[in-house]
Design an enzyme around this catalytic site. Sequence first.
Site, short mmCIF file in Angstrom:
data_model
loop_
_atom_site.label_atom_id
_atom_site.label_comp_id
_atom_site.label_asym_id
_atom_site.label_seq_id
_atom_site.Cartn_x
_atom_site.Cartn_y
_atom_site.Cartn_z
N HIS A 181 0.69 -1.74 -0.40
CA HIS A 181 0.19 0.17 -0.03
C HIS A 181 0.79 1.42 0.14
O HIS A 181 1.06 2.14 -1.20
CB HIS A 181 -1.06 -0.02 1.52
CG HIS A 181 -1.43 1.21 1.61
ND1 HIS A 181 -3.00 1.15 0.98
CD2 HIS A 181 -1.30 2.46 1.68
CE1 HIS A 181 -3.36 2.64 1.22
NE2 HIS A 181 -3.04 3.16 1.46
N GLU A 182 1.66 1.24 0.87
CA GLU A 182 2.67 2.69 1.09
C GLU A 182 2.97 2.72 -0.38
O GLU A 182 3.54 3.52 -0.95
CB GLU A 182 3.52 2.88 2.16
CG GLU A 182 2.41 2.86 3.39
CD GLU A 182 1.47 3.76 3.79
OE1 GLU A 182 1.63 4.70 2.75
OE2 GLU A 182 0.53 2.70 4.29
N HIS B 70 2.05 4.18 -2.76
CA HIS B 70 2.01 5.78 -3.00
C HIS B 70 3.79 6.63 -3.57
O HIS B 70 4.21 7.47 -3.36
CB HIS B 70 1.55 6.38 -1.32
CG HIS B 70 0.59 6.41 -1.16
ND1 HIS B 70 -0.21 7.00 -1.23
CD2 HIS B 70 0.08 5.61 0.55
CE1 HIS B 70 -1.53 7.24 -0.22
NE2 HIS B 70 -1.27 6.56 0.32
N GLU C 68 -4.50 7.76 -2.95
CA GLU C 68 -4.62 6.25 -2.38
C GLU C 68 -5.95 5.41 -3.90
O GLU C 68 -5.13 4.10 -3.54
CB GLU C 68 -6.08 6.82 -1.84
CG GLU C 68 -5.70 7.41 -0.76
CD GLU C 68 -4.56 6.75 0.43
OE1 GLU C 68 -4.76 5.34 0.39
OE2 GLU C 68 -4.07 7.72 1.73
#
Length: 500
Positions: A265-266, A269, A295
């Site tokens: 997830h990170e 980003h 996101e």
Amino acid sequence: MTLEEARANLTALQQKLTAYKHAIGLIYYDGVTSAPKGTAGNRGQTLSVLTQELYLLTTGADTVSLLEFLDSQREDLTTRERRTVTLMLRDIREMQSIPMEEYVAYQKLLVEADDVWHTAKETNDFALFEPLLTEIFATLRRFAGYCAPDKDPYDYWLNQFEEGATRESCDQFFATLRAHIVPLLKQVQAKPQVDDSCLHGHFPVEQQDQLSRLLMDTMGIDRNHCGLATTEHPFTTTLGSLYDVRITTHYYEDNFASSMYSVIHEGGHALYELGIDPELAYTVLDDGVSMGIHESQSRFYENILGRSRAFTSYLFPKLQEIFPEQLAGCTAEDFYRAVNMAQPSLIRTEADELTYCLHIMVRYELEKAVFDGTLAVHDLPAAWNRLYKEYLGIDVPDDTHGVLQDSHWSGGSVGYFPSYALGSAYGAQYLRKMQETVDVDGCLRRGDFGPINAWNREHIWQYGSTYTPAEIFQKATGEAFDPTVYTVYLEEKYTDLYDL
């Protein structure tokens, strides 16, 4: 002043602003990763000085004069220059509306609030955090009144995180999701539950850290420009420019998938930030355009790619090498089904793809109520517990696993949460468009993120903040946002998983 002189001054100004933000970002990052626990006051003092200097630089007469001159020459500016002037003037006019002493005091408040939130979460003590959270909400309502007196205060903050977002648009969006997700979840719950035992056992931190580095390399993250650390709540921050991105995770020795998907997830980003056109470095455009678009990248990599059958089939043999004893007797299909098990749960960051948006709806409803004045901060825990029971059928055992679980409010990020759901839905349309030219499943089965990253870089990442979120979404997909594309994606995926 000539136009060329003004351009040179604009470049110098942006470089100076970037330097201040870099210093502030480093202090914050140190505070939430490795700083001794008793140093929050010292950081708060330093940040109050730096933010005051940043405020004065941003709103000073020379800066205003420069930007107003450039604004008067818009016809002779490039697209990037026009967007830069628009964004900087908007920020200046809003900051000028906020008294400097209040702005500086708020930055100091956030440092204290973050420190207290950590303690409150560890000790299950909402009362400790309540006064600071009350002050944060009151300050945000007051700031919205300064900056946009004719706008609903919550609309103002929604727009800060996703330009164009309003209560009305979010209400319609969540109503669409609810109409599809709730009946689908009921169908899933009527089926025998998936066996997720392969995710549980003893997974030493050292081995999980090895997996984290493997995931970053597989995703194509440049580890020369992206660091990894551990924190209570995983996050990503860009320190001043696209050349220094930091991500964090949290390891649980009884469940390796928690950190695994935090890293993915990170990492989404981080890829976005690292993929911005280098020509935008040290400008106000060298950042993701909005939290919804941001996101959309993290949720796209975490779920649409990271939880796909194609990627899990590629990854599972490597997991067996790292955790040979723990995963003995498990198959790639077992793993795929386990990481996609749909089951209402307490913790948002560990929620499955199907129920995740219900977690977001809880937070959205609570934020609206606090801004309306129909809910006091003091009553947030009870309201939180009630909505978790109503939306997810879950009894919340304590505030640590309830209202204190997220770090966002302690950092002033009110209005942020809808971005997670919007981003999830954006990703489904990206996938549909990407599949026209990229063999996504084939790439994932080989562990080759190159073509996928290249598509995202071309259609989304490179632009930074050069265009509005709606413009970037249109450039990427060639169409308007349609949340039913996401609900169809979920229906197809979970119909297959649970043989509905």
